[in-house]
Structures are given as C-alpha cells and as structure tokens.
Design an enzyme around this catalytic site. Structure first.
Site, PDB file in Angstrom:
ATOM      1  N   GLU A  47      40.707  76.230  28.513  1.00 23.49           N
ATOM      2  CA  GLU A  47      40.671  76.739  29.886  1.00 23.49           C
ATOM      3  C   GLU A  47      42.014  76.408  30.516  1.00 23.49           C
ATOM      4  O   GLU A  47      42.447  75.261  30.487  1.00 23.49           O
ATOM      5  CB  GLU A  47      39.521  75.996  30.579  1.00 23.49           C
ATOM      6  CG  GLU A  47      39.485  76.038  32.062  1.00 23.49           C
ATOM      7  CD  GLU A  47      38.503  74.975  32.621  1.00 23.49           C
ATOM      8  OE1 GLU A  47      37.535  74.577  31.943  1.00 23.49           O
ATOM      9  OE2 GLU A  47      38.743  74.526  33.744  1.00 23.49           O
ATOM     10  N   ARG A  51      45.846  75.731  38.785  1.00 21.53           N
ATOM     11  CA  ARG A  51      46.444  74.698  39.635  1.00 21.53           C
ATOM     12  C   ARG A  51      47.947  74.867  39.669  1.00 21.53           C
ATOM     13  O   ARG A  51      48.648  74.153  40.371  1.00 21.53           O
ATOM     14  CB  ARG A  51      46.114  73.305  39.085  1.00 21.53           C
ATOM     15  CG  ARG A  51      44.645  72.985  39.194  1.00 21.53           C
ATOM     16  CD  ARG A  51      44.282  71.696  38.508  1.00 21.53           C
ATOM     17  NE  ARG A  51      42.923  71.804  38.045  1.00 21.53           N
ATOM     18  CZ  ARG A  51      42.275  70.859  37.384  1.00 21.53           C
ATOM     19  NH1 ARG A  51      42.865  69.715  37.090  1.00 21.53           N
ATOM     20  NH2 ARG A  51      41.038  71.055  36.999  1.00 21.53           N
ATOM     21  N   THR A  75      39.494  76.203  37.537  1.00 20.43           N
ATOM     22  CA  THR A  75      39.838  75.919  38.931  1.00 20.43           C
ATOM     23  C   THR A  75      39.908  77.218  39.745  1.00 20.43           C
ATOM     24  O   THR A  75      40.811  77.423  40.553  1.00 20.43           O
ATOM     25  CB  THR A  75      41.160  75.113  39.057  1.00 20.43           C
ATOM     26  OG1 THR A  75      41.219  74.138  38.004  1.00 20.43           O
ATOM     27  CG2 THR A  75      41.230  74.345  40.373  1.00 20.43           C
ATOM     28  N   LYS A 135      28.992  73.637  35.111  1.00 21.41           N
ATOM     29  CA  LYS A 135      29.930  72.529  34.921  1.00 21.41           C
ATOM     30  C   LYS A 135      29.410  71.355  35.760  1.00 21.41           C
ATOM     31  O   LYS A 135      29.078  71.544  36.942  1.00 21.41           O
ATOM     32  CB  LYS A 135      31.316  72.971  35.403  1.00 21.41           C
ATOM     33  CG  LYS A 135      32.331  71.846  35.508  1.00 21.41           C
ATOM     34  CD  LYS A 135      33.725  72.403  35.729  1.00 21.41           C
ATOM     35  CE  LYS A 135      34.709  71.291  36.025  1.00 21.41           C
ATOM     36  NZ  LYS A 135      36.096  71.672  35.821  1.00 21.41           N
TER      37      LYS A 135
HETATM   38  C1  3PG Z   1      38.720  69.372  35.388  1.00 25.63           C
HETATM   39  O1  3PG Z   1      39.400  70.053  36.065  1.00 25.63           O
HETATM   40  O2  3PG Z   1      37.707  69.824  34.859  1.00 25.63           O
HETATM   41  C2  3PG Z   1      39.088  67.958  35.250  1.00 25.63           C
HETATM   42  O3  3PG Z   1      40.302  67.686  35.877  1.00 25.63           O
HETATM   43  C3  3PG Z   1      39.162  67.518  33.863  1.00 25.63           C
HETATM   44  O4  3PG Z   1      38.848  66.216  33.918  1.00 25.63           O
HETATM   45  P1  3PG Z   1      39.632  65.165  33.013  1.00 25.63           P
HETATM   46  O5  3PG Z   1      41.080  65.370  33.326  1.00 25.63           O
HETATM   47  O6  3PG Z   1      39.122  63.815  33.470  1.00 25.63           O
HETATM   48  O7  3PG Z   1      39.277  65.447  31.590  1.00 25.63           O
END
Ligand code: 3PG
Length: 222
Positions: A47, A51, A75, A135
């Site tokens: 994914e 961002r 995101t 999620k």
């Molecule tokens: C996300 O956007 O799903 C999280 O930032 C991922 O989380 P992690 O960086 O703790 O794996």
C-alpha cells in the site's frame, strides 16, 4: 496489461498473503525498486500512502512496471484522493478512519476498500454501511490483541474481519495472526520510510523474507 480503473483485486486475493506492506515513498524513482525488494522477499501486496505528493505517481509506476505486485493506495482521507488513486491504477484502497463520502466514492468505483476503525461504535457503523473487512488502527495503541479479542465478543458472528495496523513487527506478528478474526496484518516495519530514502533494498528484502517466514509458520485460523 495495465488498465487503470480495471483489474481490481478481489478482497480475498488481496488478503491471501496475510500481510500488507504500508509504504511512504518520497521519490517516485524509489517506487519500483521498493516494490521489487518486497517481491524479492516474497511479498506481493503493498500500500502506497497518500502522505506524500508523489503517491499517485508511485502507484502508477508500480502498476505499469510490476504486474506481479498487488498495489493499493493508503491514507485515503478525501474523495479526491480516492479518485486519484483509482486513476493511477490502485487495486485497493485503505483509510485510517471511516469517512462515508470516501466510502461512497470507493463503492462507486468498485474498488475494494478497507476503512479504519478502533472502537465498537466504529465497527458497528462500518458493518451497517456494508463494510466487513476493516483496518484496525492504531492497533498497538488501541489495545492490540486484547482489544481485538474483546471486539470479537459482540462482533465475531457478523463475519467481520480485521487488518490490524500500527505498532506491529516481526516479534508480535504471531500474536495477531493467531486471532481468527484477523484476516491480514498491515505494517511498515519491513520498509520504513528511512530504509526507502536510504535505498536499503537488500535490507528491505531481508526484513520482508523474515516476516513471510513468520507468516508461513503461523497456522491460518480464519
Ligand atoms: C499505517 O498507516 O497504517 C501505519 O502508519 C502503519 O503503522 P506502523 O508504521 O506502526 O507499521
């Protein structure tokens, strides 16, 4: 062949590997080498998060260059971002929260989508909107495995499945995978932003291979 707006993966095929790499890509030139590093480690699902301003371009390059990679957009906070992700060729979408306008746009485009939830009320709301693969974010901070077990009490019979993300790594991965309501795990630990900017492709491949080994050793419960 690459056609944006088509060839979306179905939800089951996206989740089959039980792991989604969550990536932040600053430079589109890093997109294909990163995806290649993940594929070399045995992971075929990633994914790219919206961002950075380069997310759509990165998705497009991976979709065009590496048909073996199932590429999603993460995101996704706005209707416009969902549309840009679809236009770039994203095969699924992910959001940290549950925004009805975003979900309506995903439905309109028929793109598989994983909205984010954290509380019983949000799970209830997602289910009532017709979304069953959610999620669970931010997994670790929201109570992790204990919280998922607690949510299973009132919700397991609905068929809801979670993709916990946030604070997961190779060490705590088996605890999450042991839960029957967990369909897959999301995480950035095998390809942290710093590793991508440093172009540490062999390190990313090694961390991915380690994660895939943990996954192969975890019995499928769902
Ligand atoms: C996300 O956007 O799903 C999280 O930032 C991922 O989380 P992690 O960086 O703790 O794996």
């Amino acid at each position: 062949m690459y056609h944006p707006h088509t060839n979306f993966m179905n939800t089951e095929s996206i989740l089959k590997q039980r792991l989604i790499c969550v990536a932040v890509i600053d430079k589109p030139d890093d997109a294909v080498p990163l995806a290649e590093a993940l594929l070399a480690g045995g992971l075929k699902v990633m994914e790219v998060t919206f961002r950075t301003s380069t997310a759509a371009e990165s998705i497009k390059r991976i979709r065009q260059g590496l048909p073996g990679m199932c590429i999603g957009a993460g995101t996704l906070l706005t209707v416009e971002q969902v549309q840009r992700a679809v236009d770039a060729g994203a095969q699924f979408g992910v959001s940290p929260g549950l925004n009805e306008l975003v979900l309506a746009t995903a439905s309109k485009n028929k793109i598989p989508f994983f909205p984010g939830v954290m509380t019983p009320t949000e799970v209830d709301r997602a289910l009532n909107l017709g979304w069953k693969h959610l999620k669970f974010f931010p997994a670790g901070a929201a109570g992790g495995v204990a919280m998922l077990k607690a949510l299973a009490g009132p919700f397991a019979h609905t068929g809801v499945k979670f993709v916990p993300t946030g604070g997961i790594n190779a060490a705590n991965l088996p605890d999450y995978l042991a839960l029957p309501q967990v369909a897959a795990i999301g995480g950035s630990w095998m390809a942290e932003r710093k590793l991508v900017t440093e172009k540490a492709w062999s390190k990313i491949t090694a961390l991915t291979a380690e994660a895939m080994k943990v996954i192969s050793a975890s019995p499928v419960k769902n």
